[in-house]
Scaffold this motif. Structure first.
Motif, PDB file in Angstrom:
ATOM      1  N   ILE A   1      65.203 -75.997  93.920  1.00  0.00           N
ATOM      2  CA  ILE A   1      65.616 -74.748  93.268  1.00  0.00           C
ATOM      3  C   ILE A   1      65.649 -73.665  94.340  1.00  0.00           C
ATOM      4  CG2 ILE A   1      65.010 -72.987  91.585  1.00  0.00           C
ATOM      5  CD1 ILE A   1      63.574 -75.154  89.979  1.00  0.00           C
ATOM      6  N   SER A   2      66.737 -72.895  94.318  1.00  0.00           N
ATOM      7  CA  SER A   2      66.856 -71.751  95.224  1.00  0.00           C
ATOM      8  C   SER A   2      67.438 -70.599  94.424  1.00  0.00           C
ATOM      9  CB  SER A   2      67.746 -72.099  96.412  1.00  0.00           C
ATOM     10  OG  SER A   2      67.947 -70.968  97.238  1.00  0.00           O
ATOM     11  N   GLY A   3      66.603 -69.715  93.980  1.00  0.00           N
ATOM     12  CA  GLY A   3      67.067 -68.603  93.159  1.00  0.00           C
ATOM     13  C   GLY A   3      67.660 -69.112  91.857  1.00  0.00           C
ATOM     14  N   ARG A   4      68.926 -68.775  91.621  1.00  0.00           N
ATOM     15  CA  ARG A   4      69.575 -69.206  90.384  1.00  0.00           C
ATOM     16  C   ARG A   4      70.217 -70.589  90.536  1.00  0.00           C
ATOM     17  NH1 ARG A   4      73.814 -66.921  89.273  1.00  0.00           N
ATOM     18  NH2 ARG A   4      74.257 -65.805  91.210  1.00  0.00           N
ATOM     19  N   TYR A   5      70.149 -71.161  91.728  1.00  0.00           N
ATOM     20  CA  TYR A   5      70.748 -72.463  91.988  1.00  0.00           C
ATOM     21  C   TYR A   5      69.691 -73.559  91.909  1.00  0.00           C
ATOM     22  CZ  TYR A   5      74.693 -69.922  94.202  1.00  0.00           C
ATOM     23  OH  TYR A   5      75.756 -69.107  94.464  1.00  0.00           O
ATOM     24  N   SER A   6      70.068 -74.695  91.349  1.00  0.00           N
ATOM     25  CA  SER A   6      69.183 -75.861  91.375  1.00  0.00           C
ATOM     26  C   SER A   6      70.032 -77.119  91.523  1.00  0.00           C
ATOM     27  CB  SER A   6      68.324 -75.926  90.105  1.00  0.00           C
ATOM     28  OG  SER A   6      69.124 -76.049  88.954  1.00  0.00           O
ATOM     29  N   TRP A   7      69.407 -78.141  92.105  1.00  0.00           N
ATOM     30  CA  TRP A   7      70.116 -79.374  92.370  1.00  0.00           C
ATOM     31  C   TRP A   7      69.298 -80.548  91.864  1.00  0.00           C
ATOM     32  CZ3 TRP A   7      70.024 -75.239  95.628  1.00  0.00           C
ATOM     33  CH2 TRP A   7      71.253 -74.704  95.992  1.00  0.00           C
TER      34      TRP A   7
END
Lengths: 115, 117
Positions: B60-66
């Motif tokens: 997770i990076s801020g509003r991004y997730s993988w």
């Protein structure tokens, strides 16, 4: 640290003319890649350099295409006798390879239109 | 041969909605790397994330997730609470980890995300 730069950003040429594009990688990056992207598609690999040595070429790179990276710094991609099918965005990327970990950073691209 | 498939060609959402982009890959290599790049209208590909095949932890990076799932050969990307600035084409890419051969990227066809205000 400046990013990858490409020149020109746009090129319009007539069929049969030669064109040359330049890519300046992030300083000290040892690898440099060229990709081609046609409208609505993902980029496709063309060729890459490790320092000044061109180590791999895609079969997409016909005899009309040539790339150089003198002294392992900037690179040029030349297309001779351009065809309408060469119209595309030409993207350059550079990277610094440590072991097998590598991230390619892309330039803004050169958009070529062959009339 | 390597292959990356992004089945969704275009996704349209309203601001603040979540959006998930699918990526399925094929490779015979046991060691490989997966990437996501963003291409805004300006055209420059912006690096978002790199993940190696031995690391299946989600990120997770801020509003991004993988979400990386080796069992299904998928590497999906979610934007939470989307914003208009997220409008772009997103590419998933795959590379081998053969140093001598160079790590050329194989890209999917991209998913265009349109976030409406």
């Amino acid at each position: 640290d400046t990013g990858v730069s490409q020149d020109p950003r746009h090129k319009i040429t007539k069929r049969g003319q030669n064109v040359t594009f330049r890519c300046d990688p992030i300083s000290e990056h040892n690898r440099l890649y060229w990709y081609r992207q046609t409208l609505g598609q993902g980029p496709e690999f063309l060729t890459y350099f490790q320092n000044e040595a061109q180590l791999e070429k895609s079969r997409l790179l016909s005899d009309r295409f040539s790339a150089e990276r003198p002294k392992g710094s900037f690179s040029t991609l030349e297309i001779q006798r351009t065809e309408q099918g060469d119209s595309a965005m030409y993207l350059c990327a550079s990277s610094w390879t440590v072991a097998k970990e590598e991230t390619q950073y892309f330039g803004p691209g050169t958009r070529l239109l062959v009339l | 041969a390597q292959k990356v498939t992004q089945a969704q060609t275009e996704i349209s959402v309203v601001e603040k909605e979540d959006v998930t982009l699918d990526c399925v890959y094929e490779t015979r290599d046991t060691t490989y790397y997966l990437f996501w790049y963003k291409q805004p209208p300006s055209g420059e590909l912006v690096f978002l994330i790199r993940r190696n095949s031995f690391d299946e932890q989600n990120e997770i990076s801020g509003r991004y997730s993988w979400n990386f799932q080796k069992s299904t050969s998928s590497f999906n990307f979610t934007i939470t609470a989307s914003q208009v600035v997220d409008s772009a084409v997103y590419f998933c890419a795959l590379s081998e980890a053969l140093e001598a051969a160079g790590n050329k990227l194989t890209f999917g066809g991209g998913t265009r995300v349109l976030v409406k205000p």
